[in-house]
Design an enzyme around this catalytic site. Structure first.
Site, PDB file in Angstrom:
ATOM      1  N   ASP A 162       0.823  -1.206   0.000  1.00 46.89           N
ATOM      2  CA  ASP A 162       0.000   0.000   0.000  1.00 46.89           C
ATOM      3  C   ASP A 162       0.863   1.266   0.000  1.00 46.89           C
ATOM      4  O   ASP A 162       2.030   1.248   0.392  1.00 46.89           O
ATOM      5  CB  ASP A 162      -0.858   0.043   1.270  1.00 46.89           C
ATOM      6  N   HIS A 189       3.968  -2.190   2.885  1.00 45.83           N
ATOM      7  CA  HIS A 189       3.923  -0.814   2.396  1.00 45.83           C
ATOM      8  C   HIS A 189       5.152  -0.480   1.573  1.00 45.83           C
ATOM      9  O   HIS A 189       6.265  -0.870   1.925  1.00 45.83           O
ATOM     10  CB  HIS A 189       3.818   0.163   3.573  1.00 45.83           C
TER      11      HIS A 189
HETATM   12 ZN   LIG Z   1      -2.378   3.206   3.347  1.00 39.90          ZN
END
Ligand SMILES: [Zn+2]
Length: 243
Positions: free
Chosen positions: A84, A223
């Site tokens: 993400d 991430h």
């Molecule tokens: Zn996020």
């Protein structure tokens, strides 16, 4: 071997690029974009009551339904790795290099504004066979956002992804994994499934531990943007995926 796609997917969707194929024991993870950073702020100070949020009347007749996936079936042979908050020139190239070395496809939930700033990174993701999906236009909570603004955020992000050379996205993971009726309606309107996650490792130690924690059907949250990644964490993640 069963597909890596969460079991809730119908057969026709198993070919989706992305939704990672990692060996059973080999998944690692990272964490969610965030504990939202709410700190000591009370929920009631920043959010509407859940009962205040309703889906608007549809513009067109039809069946408004959406799948929300968070984990594959227990008989799924593989796990899914997702990233993400990118693309981010600090981290996305490193993540792509690690994935290329491992021969592992992943799904990138991107921010539209970051795609616009770094379309070449999204092009590289697509060229490498990864799936590019929607996080949001900016890293903002969709909860409490007026439906027209939600549609605009999703549509602008879809356009940015396609302009960068990736296929039309089919998955949406709103920031912090928070969804409500209006957000689900926008997902239904745009033909998007919502993919959440089942594994979360926000630190290098957690990424190291993830090799043992992840299991068949796990959806692993990592991430490649904003504040969470570090080289140590990402390299540890790669080692866990390879394990
Ligand atoms: Zn996020």
């Amino acid at each position: 071997m069963p597909t890596s796609v969460p079991a809730a997917d119908p057969p026709e969707s198993t070919g989706r690029r992305g939704l990672l194929r990692v060996g059973l024991t080999g998944a690692a993870a990272l964490a969610v974009g965030g504990g939202a950073g709410a700190g000591a702020v009370r929920y009631s100070d920043t959010h509407l009551s859940p009962t205040a949020r309703v889906a608007p009347r549809p513009d067109e007749p039809g069946r408004y339904a959406v799948r929300v996936l968070f984990q594959g079936a227990s008989d799924c042979a593989r796990a899914c790795v997702t990233f993400d908050d990118g693309p981010d020139p600090r981290w996305t190239p490193l993540v792509l290099d690690i994935l290329a070395d491992l021969g592992v496809p992943a799904t990138f939930f991107v921010l539209g504004e970051a795609v616009t700033a770094h379309p070449e990174l999204v092009a590289r993701e697509a060229e490498a066979g990864h799936e590019v999906a929607i996080h949001n236009w900016a890293h903002t909570d969709v909860y409490g956002v007026e439906v027209g603004e939600l549609r605009d955020s999703v549509d602008r992000t879809i356009a940015a992804i396609e302009d960068a050379g990736a296929s039309a996205p089919r998955l949406w993971r709103p920031p912090y994994g928070r969804v409500d009726a209006p957000a689900l309606m926008v997902a239904a309107e745009r033909g998007l499934d919502v993919l959440l996650w089942s594994e979360h490792t926000p630190t290098a130690q957690a990424a190291a531990d993830a090799a043992g924690a992840a299991h068949a059907g796990s959806v692993i949250l990592c991430h490649d943007g904003r504040s969470q990644p570090s080289e140590e964490l990402l390299r540890t993640l790669g080692e866990s995926i390879a394990a």
